[in-house]
Design a protein around this motif. Structure first.
Motif, PDB file in Angstrom:
ATOM      1  N   GLY A  91       0.755  -1.243   0.000  1.00 22.19           N
ATOM      2  CA  GLY A  91       0.000   0.000   0.000  1.00 22.19           C
ATOM      3  C   GLY A  91       0.788   1.296   0.000  1.00 22.19           C
ATOM      4  O   GLY A  91       0.207   2.373  -0.102  1.00 22.19           O
ATOM      5  N   VAL A  92       2.111   1.231   0.135  1.00 23.46           N
ATOM      6  CA  VAL A  92       2.907   2.452   0.128  1.00 23.46           C
ATOM      7  C   VAL A  92       3.034   2.940  -1.314  1.00 23.46           C
ATOM      8  O   VAL A  92       3.412   2.164  -2.203  1.00 23.46           O
ATOM      9  CB  VAL A  92       4.310   2.221   0.742  1.00 23.46           C
ATOM     10  CG1 VAL A  92       5.146   3.492   0.698  1.00 23.46           C
ATOM     11  CG2 VAL A  92       4.193   1.694   2.172  1.00 23.46           C
ATOM     12  N   ASP A  93       2.728   4.201  -1.553  1.00 25.82           N
ATOM     13  CA  ASP A  93       2.832   4.780  -2.889  1.00 25.82           C
ATOM     14  C   ASP A  93       4.287   4.704  -3.354  1.00 25.82           C
ATOM     15  O   ASP A  93       5.196   5.128  -2.643  1.00 25.82           O
ATOM     16  CB  ASP A  93       2.361   6.233  -2.864  1.00 25.82           C
ATOM     17  CG  ASP A  93       2.231   6.824  -4.254  1.00 25.82           C
ATOM     18  OD1 ASP A  93       3.177   6.686  -5.054  1.00 25.82           O
ATOM     19  OD2 ASP A  93       1.182   7.433  -4.519  1.00 25.82           O
ATOM     20  N   ALA A  94       4.494   4.160  -4.531  1.00 23.31           N
ATOM     21  CA  ALA A  94       5.858   3.978  -5.063  1.00 23.31           C
ATOM     22  C   ALA A  94       6.622   5.288  -5.131  1.00 23.31           C
ATOM     23  O   ALA A  94       7.858   5.298  -5.009  1.00 23.31           O
ATOM     24  CB  ALA A  94       5.804   3.321  -6.432  1.00 23.31           C
ATOM     25  N   SER A  95       5.933   6.412  -5.297  1.00 17.42           N
ATOM     26  CA  SER A  95       6.624   7.707  -5.356  1.00 17.42           C
ATOM     27  C   SER A  95       7.199   8.108  -4.003  1.00 17.42           C
ATOM     28  O   SER A  95       8.037   9.001  -3.929  1.00 17.42           O
ATOM     29  CB  SER A  95       5.669   8.794  -5.854  1.00 17.42           C
ATOM     30  OG  SER A  95       4.650   9.043  -4.894  1.00 17.42           O
ATOM     31  N   ARG A  96       6.792   7.445  -2.935  1.00 16.01           N
ATOM     32  CA  ARG A  96       7.306   7.741  -1.590  1.00 16.01           C
ATOM     33  C   ARG A  96       8.481   6.832  -1.205  1.00 16.01           C
ATOM     34  O   ARG A  96       9.021   6.948  -0.122  1.00 16.01           O
ATOM     35  CB  ARG A  96       6.194   7.576  -0.556  1.00 16.01           C
ATOM     36  CG  ARG A  96       5.092   8.606  -0.678  1.00 16.01           C
ATOM     37  CD  ARG A  96       4.141   8.479   0.509  1.00 16.01           C
ATOM     38  NE  ARG A  96       3.261   9.610   0.604  1.00 16.01           N
ATOM     39  CZ  ARG A  96       3.570  10.755   1.218  1.00 16.01           C
ATOM     40  NH1 ARG A  96       4.743  10.910   1.774  1.00 16.01           N
ATOM     41  NH2 ARG A  96       2.697  11.744   1.273  1.00 16.01           N
ATOM     42  N   ILE A  97       8.852   5.913  -2.099  1.00 12.81           N
ATOM     43  CA  ILE A  97       9.907   4.932  -1.797  1.00 12.81           C
ATOM     44  C   ILE A  97      11.158   5.253  -2.597  1.00 12.81           C
ATOM     45  O   ILE A  97      11.115   5.362  -3.816  1.00 12.81           O
ATOM     46  CB  ILE A  97       9.433   3.503  -2.138  1.00 12.81           C
ATOM     47  CG1 ILE A  97       8.143   3.167  -1.380  1.00 12.81           C
ATOM     48  CG2 ILE A  97      10.525   2.487  -1.817  1.00 12.81           C
ATOM     49  CD1 ILE A  97       7.472   1.883  -1.849  1.00 12.81           C
ATOM     50  N   SER A  98      12.286   5.399  -1.903  1.00 12.06           N
ATOM     51  CA  SER A  98      13.572   5.543  -2.591  1.00 12.06           C
ATOM     52  C   SER A  98      14.429   4.330  -2.258  1.00 12.06           C
ATOM     53  O   SER A  98      14.317   3.746  -1.184  1.00 12.06           O
ATOM     54  CB  SER A  98      14.282   6.829  -2.179  1.00 12.06           C
ATOM     55  OG  SER A  98      14.662   6.782  -0.817  1.00 12.06           O
ATOM     56  N   GLN A  99      15.295   3.951  -3.202  1.00 16.67           N
ATOM     57  CA  GLN A  99      16.142   2.776  -3.037  1.00 16.67           C
ATOM     58  C   GLN A  99      17.603   3.173  -3.120  1.00 16.67           C
ATOM     59  O   GLN A  99      17.971   4.016  -3.937  1.00 16.67           O
ATOM     60  CB  GLN A  99      15.849   1.758  -4.128  1.00 16.67           C
ATOM     61  CG  GLN A  99      14.428   1.270  -4.136  1.00 16.67           C
ATOM     62  CD  GLN A  99      14.165   0.405  -5.347  1.00 16.67           C
ATOM     63  OE1 GLN A  99      14.963  -0.452  -5.689  1.00 16.67           O
ATOM     64  NE2 GLN A  99      13.036   0.634  -5.994  1.00 16.67           N
ATOM     65  N   GLN A 100      18.416   2.520  -2.290  1.00 16.38           N
ATOM     66  CA  GLN A 100      19.850   2.801  -2.265  1.00 16.38           C
ATOM     67  C   GLN A 100      20.607   1.507  -1.989  1.00 16.38           C
ATOM     68  O   GLN A 100      20.510   0.977  -0.894  1.00 16.38           O
ATOM     69  CB  GLN A 100      20.153   3.826  -1.167  1.00 16.38           C
ATOM     70  CG  GLN A 100      21.612   4.162  -1.021  1.00 16.38           C
ATOM     71  CD  GLN A 100      22.126   4.972  -2.182  1.00 16.38           C
ATOM     72  OE1 GLN A 100      21.466   5.905  -2.618  1.00 16.38           O
ATOM     73  NE2 GLN A 100      23.285   4.627  -2.687  1.00 16.38           N
ATOM     74  N   PRO A 101      21.351   0.989  -2.970  1.00 17.72           N
ATOM     75  CA  PRO A 101      22.191  -0.181  -2.666  1.00 17.72           C
ATOM     76  C   PRO A 101      23.410   0.260  -1.860  1.00 17.72           C
ATOM     77  O   PRO A 101      23.999   1.296  -2.139  1.00 17.72           O
ATOM     78  CB  PRO A 101      22.601  -0.691  -4.043  1.00 17.72           C
ATOM     79  CG  PRO A 101      22.521   0.501  -4.927  1.00 17.72           C
ATOM     80  CD  PRO A 101      21.443   1.382  -4.371  1.00 17.72           C
ATOM     81  N   ARG A 102      23.756  -0.503  -0.831  1.00 16.91           N
ATOM     82  CA  ARG A 102      24.912  -0.189   0.002  1.00 16.91           C
ATOM     83  C   ARG A 102      25.995  -1.247  -0.070  1.00 16.91           C
ATOM     84  O   ARG A 102      27.089  -0.985   0.373  1.00 16.91           O
ATOM     85  CB  ARG A 102      24.491  -0.047   1.469  1.00 16.91           C
ATOM     86  CG  ARG A 102      23.591   1.102   1.728  1.00 16.91           C
ATOM     87  CD  ARG A 102      24.364   2.384   1.681  1.00 16.91           C
ATOM     88  NE  ARG A 102      23.500   3.473   2.093  1.00 16.91           N
ATOM     89  CZ  ARG A 102      23.747   4.726   1.843  1.00 16.91           C
ATOM     90  NH1 ARG A 102      24.816   5.071   1.172  1.00 16.91           N
ATOM     91  NH2 ARG A 102      22.916   5.648   2.245  1.00 16.91           N
ATOM     92  N   GLY A 103      25.665  -2.446  -0.594  1.00 14.82           N
ATOM     93  CA  GLY A 103      26.618  -3.558  -0.603  1.00 14.82           C
ATOM     94  C   GLY A 103      27.954  -3.143  -1.149  1.00 14.82           C
ATOM     95  O   GLY A 103      28.181  -1.988  -1.325  1.00 14.82           O
TER      96      GLY A 103
END
Length: 124
Positions: A91-103
C-alpha cells in the motif's frame, strides 16, 4: 561467542531497530533475494507505519563482498528492489519509496549484517 552475540544483537534489531521506531531490518539467506515469512512481517510493519504517518520510505540493500563485486552489488540492488516492491504491494505509494544499494560489506562480523535490507520510514 562474538558471532553468537552478533547474531543475537542483530536478531533484536529485526523490526524496529536501534531504538529508532521508524527503522526496520529485513534479513535474507546467503545469496538470496527470496522473502520469507519473517521478512514479509517486517515489511508489512514498515508499510503500516509509512501509511499511518504518510511518510517517505528509504530502502537500503546490502550484500557480502566476495570475489565478484559486481554480482554482489547487483544482489544488493535486487534485494532493495524486492523490498520496495513489497512495500508498494502493501500500500505504500511507489513515489514515496527511494532505493539505495549499500553492498558489498566486507568485515569479520559482516556475514549476517551483509544479508539485509534496511527500511527507514520517514527517511530522506
Amino acid at each position: 561467542m562474538r558471532r553468537l552475540s552478533l547474531f543475537l544483537g542483530l536478531g533484536l534489531l529485526t523490526g524496529c531497530a536501534g531504538g529508532h521506531p521508524g527503522k526496520y531490518i529485513v534479513f535474507f539467506t546467503q545469496n538470496s533475494t527470496q522473502l520469507d515469512t519473517p521478512a514479509q512481517t517486517v515489511i508489512t510493519q514498515a508499510a503500516q507505519r509509512a501509511l499511518a504517518h504518510h511518510a517517505n520510505v528509504r530502502v537500503e540493500g546490502y550484500a557480502a563482498a566476495s570475489h565478484d563485486l559486481s554480482a554482489d552489488e547487483l544482489l544488493a540492488i535486487d534485494r532493495a528492489k524486492i523490498v520496495a516492491r513489497q512495500l508498494a504491494v502493501d500500500g505504500v505509494d511507489a513515489s514515496r519509496i527511494s532505493q539505495q544499494p549499500r553492498g558489498p560489506v566486507n568485515n569479520e562480523d559482516g556475514a549476517l549484517a551483509s544479508r539485509r535490507v534496511e527500511i527507514e520510514v520517514g527517511g530522506h
